[in-house]
Design a protein around this motif. Sequence first.
Motif: not given
Lengths: 302, 253
Positions: A140-144
């Motif tokens: 999720q963090r990478r997607l953000v």
Amino acid sequence: MTLIQATGLTKTYRTTNAVKGIDFTIEAGGCVGLLGPNGAGKTTTMKMLVGQTTITDGELTLFDVPVSKLSADERGRLGLVSQDNNLDPDLTVEQNLQLYGRYYGLSRDEVAPRVEALLDFVQLKEKRNDSVRALSGGMQRRLVIARALIADPELVILDEPTTGLDPQARVLIWQRVLELKKQGKTLLLTTHYMDEAQRLCDRIIVIDGGEILDDGTPKELIKRHVPTQVYEVNKPLPKALEDDLSSFEADDLGDSVQVYVNDPKQLFEKLDHPETQVRLHRPANLEDVFLRLTGRNLREGA
Amino acid sequence: MKLISALLLRQFLVWRQLWIGSTLTNFANPALFLYAFGFGLGSMLATVGGVDYLSYIVPGMVAYSILFSANFDTTINAYSRFQVQRTYDALLATPVRLPHIVLSEILWAALKALVNGAGVLLVAAFFGGVDSLSNALLTLPLFLLGGLVIASIGLMFTSLAKGFEFFSYIFTLWVTPNFLFTGVFWEIDRYPWFIEYIAYALPLHHLVEATRPLLLNQPVDMGMFAIHVGYLAVLTAVATAVALARFNKRLFD
Ligand SMILES: Nc1ncnc2c1ncn2[C@@H]1O[C@H](COP(=O)(O)OP(=O)(O)O)[C@@H](O)[C@H]1O
Ligand SMILES: [Mg+2]
């Protein structure tokens, strides 16, 4: 070129003085870290920059324009990796990126190749059709991060990019951040991890209680605030050291005492069996600066 | 405009995943009401003021589906985007600004309500409750206005809400009175005077009054028609302004 200029920047939420008249300037290029414990005012400062909250007092310019007067195009030169993963849970991974691009005013055709490149960049290609609810914290963090890059911004603001992630996930994100630096983007990053700040940032602004405590390169900060060598001495302390402890910079860690010196000889004169009495020796680091500046241990504060 | 259409696109993509369920429930409810009241009660009453009872309640049923749909999208759904999913925060980090968000929420809810309302009209036509199909087409812009007014008021409630409990009060004190006391089932002059006055204030009353003569193929009193439409337009503007001001305070202060 000056990207960000804050003068007397102040934010008061109803009764909380979150940011108390801070001044700083950020030039294009490199990574600047905003380092401070929880509640220091880091997120608030970023929100003022991005236009998620108003300024109570003082001035804040981005690209030489007051933030309240930024045009849509100027806003498009900025990407935010927010502290919360506020991804759109009703959409897939790919749709999150596609739509975010549209919110920047990009056309469908402009967005498509960028989505491909970014999915690749953050290694989420196989997850493209998954719901974001199904992603791990690190994904999720990478997607953000990918989302923040969709309009190819020159300034990327990362608010605690790795908080709450496991070590592997953190390393992956560090690699991406360093890659962005190489691409010549200007990064403004907040963190309360010393190792992260030391690893990623060329310059660090230490902030606590809404005020700037110091500002400089990691090396400068260490040089300015702590002696270069740290020795951890077991308790009970030898009598000679005990009696003369006030002449050293030292922190009581419970069952040992951390002593800071520039010249180890000074300390060794006070020890009769250094090889058993010294538990640990290391060069001083940002964490020590932090203890000095904020009077508290960040890891506990977190 | 580009940004508002991007926001509408987002709503459309989400709706597309669930459209069958969403459309069915929005049709089924008023269709059941139409059937039960139109044929059940209608067979006892036969006519209201010379009109077949089924036809009489059609505008109210369409208005009811609009009320339900637009209110739900701009209250529970919007509140969850605002406070739970933090979608508004994510949007405000882009060139999207608050007015884009507010307008797209209202516009989307109104468009969706219109589609649902048109579906109810179709069902009603199938049951034989629509006397003039060309007039029914004329009512569509009015029903769109009805969607806009309900959506803007719903979003105003959301901008004031502190938690989901708030919306159960909204349901009891706003949606139900709009449905029951505004002339959907019978003329409001059958109620005591104070309820009649409350009905005059409620948007659904004006929506039903504005559309009923058209759907029943009766002469339209242009003066009254202008009052109904004007009132709905003013309510929409006021509610939108309040929503903007409240969101502005809650998001940026
Ligand atoms: N929306 C808000 N309303 C009221 N107080 C807030 C709000 N956001 C942050 N604060 C307060 O402002 C201070 C700074 O918060 P923040 O900027 O989030 O700090 P950090 O990001 O450094 O942890 C804290 O005391 C926090 O409780
Ligand atoms: Mg924070």
